[in-house]
Write an enzyme that holds these catalytic residues in place. Sequence first.
Site, PDB file in Angstrom:
ATOM      1  N   GLY A 131       9.731   5.057  -4.330  1.00 34.84           N
ATOM      2  CA  GLY A 131       9.694   3.752  -3.687  1.00 34.84           C
ATOM      3  C   GLY A 131      10.763   2.798  -4.178  1.00 34.84           C
ATOM      4  CG  HIS A 175       5.550  -1.614   5.848  1.00 32.63           C
ATOM      5  ND1 HIS A 175       6.035  -0.540   6.558  1.00 32.63           N
ATOM      6  CD2 HIS A 175       5.036  -1.113   4.696  1.00 32.63           C
ATOM      7  CE1 HIS A 175       5.815   0.575   5.874  1.00 32.63           C
ATOM      8  NE2 HIS A 175       5.224   0.248   4.732  1.00 32.63           N
ATOM      9  N   GLY A 181      11.404   9.603  -4.146  1.00 33.51           N
ATOM     10  CA  GLY A 181      10.045   9.392  -3.678  1.00 33.51           C
ATOM     11  C   GLY A 181       9.266   8.375  -4.486  1.00 33.51           C
ATOM     12  CG  ASP A 240      14.786  -0.191   1.247  1.00 33.47           C
ATOM     13  OD1 ASP A 240      14.126  -1.202   0.948  1.00 33.47           O
ATOM     14  OD2 ASP A 240      14.255   0.908   1.514  1.00 33.47           O
ATOM     15  CB  SER A 298      15.763   1.861  -2.119  1.00 31.39           C
ATOM     16  OG  SER A 298      14.811   1.103  -1.433  1.00 31.39           O
ATOM     17  CB  SER A 299      16.353   7.602  -4.263  1.00 27.16           C
ATOM     18  OG  SER A 299      15.492   8.199  -3.308  1.00 27.16           O
ATOM     19  CB  SER A 300      17.462   7.371   1.035  1.00 23.00           C
ATOM     20  OG  SER A 300      16.700   6.263   1.462  1.00 23.00           O
TER      21      SER A 300
END
Length: 359
Positions: A123, A37, A121, A171, A125-127
């Site tokens: 964590g 973050h 989901g 990411d 960084s699949s996207s």
Amino acid sequence: MTQDLTETAREKFAAHFGCEAQGVVFAPGRVNLIGEHVDYNDGLVLPMPVKAGSAIAWSTGEGSDIEVHAADLAESDGFPADAPSKPEQVGWTSYVRGMAAQWDTPIPAMRLLMTGDLPRGSGLSSSASLCIALGRAFDAVTGGATDPTVLAEKAQQTEHEFAGVACGIMDQMAVAAGEPGHAMQLDCRDLAYRQVAMPHDWAVLVVNSGVTRGLVDGEYNARRAQCEAAAAALGVASLRDATMDDIAAADLPELDARRASHVVSEIARVRQASNALEQGDLSAFGQILREGHASLRDLFEVSHPVVDQLVDRLQEIVGKDGGARMTGAGFGGSVVVVTSPGHVAAIEAEFGDRLLRVT
């Protein structure tokens, strides 16, 4: 694992479209060792790519549409290559259309088949992995050689405009420019980065907590807004420019002060972790991970009770020989543990079905 996944993508493409793919591209996921973050606060981060990721088999098509099949979901989509509209609801099609919309060179008609072995989901960084893989597929068909930083920026813009997530760029940069076996110290202000080799006698593992996290539930965007409010109150462009003394001297609302305290201390931890990594000081590195998790749990409030319990259990196993912390945006997802190879067997015995070995 990459070779197996790319071959799987090629086979599934032939089965679905009835013809051979012209090519297959791959993009890994990433695990962030420390620096959570802080990317959208212009901070420093220390991620590294993992072995699992996203593979896309592709070929040119007929007509003017992009046809895409998500093999793992058994779902398909199609849209004009020159007019990729934003879907009504956020989903996997948002990333496909978003990356196509970011492309500067006209994309011809294409057929795409996507598959992956990153748990959504988790964590990891699949996207971002999907977006970078899509970019590499579009690059392949348009004959370009897009710079990894530019590719990462396009993926970030897709998240912002098509998925509604006000994410930083960590990411995407880790996926686009990361090197296997290396951590990337990335400056999210100017995108300068350097690769730091992981010591051969260190083991990096990721354990999935089983709690699927989501980002578009408002919590992630709320944290970003709180950080921006704190920076404005401190009179700085971003929290990268603030110090703990600044926070202590300012009359910030308690919530904003805690958010800012995490960011400022976390940026310092990234510098400390890079030094420990280069010196091969596993004990110091583990202590930094433990402090980072406590900050995310108590100051930034993005952990989860199940994740906290998993961190505690992994810490019991490795003792002072390394450390564990939540990784990713939080609210579930995975835990990263860095330790010596001697503890791997015990971790595998207890968490084998939820374990991903990074090194």
